[in-house]
Design a protein around this motif. Sequence first.
Motif, mmCIF file in Angstrom:
data_model
loop_
_atom_site.group_PDB
_atom_site.id
_atom_site.type_symbol
_atom_site.label_atom_id
_atom_site.label_comp_id
_atom_site.label_asym_id
_atom_site.label_seq_id
_atom_site.Cartn_x
_atom_site.Cartn_y
_atom_site.Cartn_z
ATOM 1 N N MET A 251 -8.969 3.938 -11.970
ATOM 2 C CA MET A 251 -9.199 2.955 -13.040
ATOM 3 C C MET A 251 -8.180 1.814 -12.962
ATOM 4 S SD MET A 251 -11.782 3.939 -14.910
ATOM 5 C CE MET A 251 -11.623 3.200 -16.531
ATOM 6 N N MET A 252 -7.076 2.086 -12.305
ATOM 7 C CA MET A 252 -6.040 1.059 -12.184
ATOM 8 C C MET A 252 -6.227 0.197 -10.943
ATOM 9 S SD MET A 252 -2.714 3.265 -13.220
ATOM 10 C CE MET A 252 -2.242 3.563 -14.913
ATOM 11 N N GLY A 253 -7.272 0.473 -10.175
ATOM 12 C CA GLY A 253 -7.592 -0.382 -9.037
ATOM 13 C C GLY A 253 -7.147 0.139 -7.684
ATOM 14 N N PHE A 254 -6.723 1.413 -7.665
ATOM 15 C CA PHE A 254 -6.254 2.003 -6.396
ATOM 16 C C PHE A 254 -6.848 3.404 -6.237
ATOM 17 C CE2 PHE A 254 -3.165 -1.130 -7.712
ATOM 18 C CZ PHE A 254 -2.957 -1.836 -6.542
ATOM 19 N N GLY A 255 -6.441 4.076 -5.149
ATOM 20 C CA GLY A 255 -6.845 5.470 -4.977
ATOM 21 C C GLY A 255 -8.236 5.651 -4.419
ATOM 22 N N ALA A 256 -8.704 4.675 -3.646
ATOM 23 C CA ALA A 256 -10.051 4.791 -3.069
ATOM 24 C C ALA A 256 -10.012 5.272 -1.624
ATOM 25 C CB ALA A 256 -10.773 3.466 -3.160
ATOM 26 N N MET B 142 -8.191 3.992 0.845
ATOM 27 C CA MET B 142 -8.133 2.886 1.802
ATOM 28 C C MET B 142 -6.699 2.544 2.200
ATOM 29 S SD MET B 142 -10.983 0.831 -0.231
ATOM 30 C CE MET B 142 -11.435 -0.609 0.709
ATOM 31 N N ILE C 189 2.590 1.710 -3.383
ATOM 32 C CA ILE C 189 1.640 2.233 -4.379
ATOM 33 C C ILE C 189 1.405 3.726 -4.123
ATOM 34 C CG2 ILE C 189 -0.802 2.155 -5.103
ATOM 35 C CD1 ILE C 189 0.699 -0.171 -6.302
ATOM 36 N N GLU D 242 0.835 -1.204 0.000
ATOM 37 C CA GLU D 242 0.000 0.000 0.000
ATOM 38 C C GLU D 242 0.873 1.259 0.000
ATOM 39 O OE1 GLU D 242 -3.153 0.290 -0.410
ATOM 40 O OE2 GLU D 242 -4.302 -1.301 0.558
ATOM 41 N N ASN E 209 -5.479 1.188 5.985
ATOM 42 C CA ASN E 209 -5.102 -0.233 5.943
ATOM 43 C C ASN E 209 -3.666 -0.438 6.431
ATOM 44 O OD1 ASN E 209 -5.747 -2.904 5.500
ATOM 45 N ND2 ASN E 209 -5.192 -2.883 3.337
#
Lengths: 115, 143
Positions: free
Chosen positions: B105-110, B112, B54, B51, B116
């Motif tokens: 759109m790449m599955g990250f950045g929400a 969390m 990223i 995390e 986490n």
Amino acid sequence: MRVKEVAELLSAEILYDEISNDERDFEHVVAADLMSEIMLDTAEQSLMVTGLINPQVIRTAELMDVYAVVFVRGKEVSAEVTELAKDRGITIMSVCQTMYETCGRLYEAGLTAGR
Amino acid sequence: MAEKSGMHMEYDINKEDFNSAGEASSKVKKTLNMLGVDNKVIKRVAIAMYEAEINAFIHGGGGMAVADIYTDKIVIEISDHGKGIENLELAMQEGYSTASEEIRMMGFGAGMGLPNIKKNVDELDIRTGPGEGTDLKMTFKLN
């Protein structure tokens, strides 16, 4: 449920078959397009279902000890993703169905939520 | 004072290559597996480090990952030279994010990531501020 049984149930095309995963028993499913959700918590012996097709899916699977990934909606997976899956020992397969239908079939077959 | 086991690893987090983000976490995980560290600890390290890696890519424009393995703890430091976190209290809240739609759109950045990370570490030290970059020091106790 074994990889071959999952593939048969979903009429999936296996894009990379990691032999060492053949005997694994998948009991749970984690399904998301958001990798951060997969990173929250994932039980052992989980299968991942996703509509995302970038290499981070494989990295997330690797770090969470997920040994098989199902890509939904028949999306074309790049050679880079396939190579990374091969390198990290992760079985990948593709299905034509939506995530909803895919999860529905796995649920019906007795697999439970991986988190 | 903790005894050092002699394991020190450093990795670049390349700002140009999103696909390689996570490679440092993968290498550290493999090393911890080889050292026979408890699987539950390995998973916590893998989650928090990935995390943070990223985040350093998304918000920090790349940076550096450093891992030190001691006999009694694992210390992971992820630093970047990005614009820093303006409001750390908000950033620690689940769902708060300044990431672009492209990253989502790449599955990250929400929003969390940081919550986490906090959940998975024993100690978390964050040094950041507007224009100062961000430095995350994560400690995991062994035994």
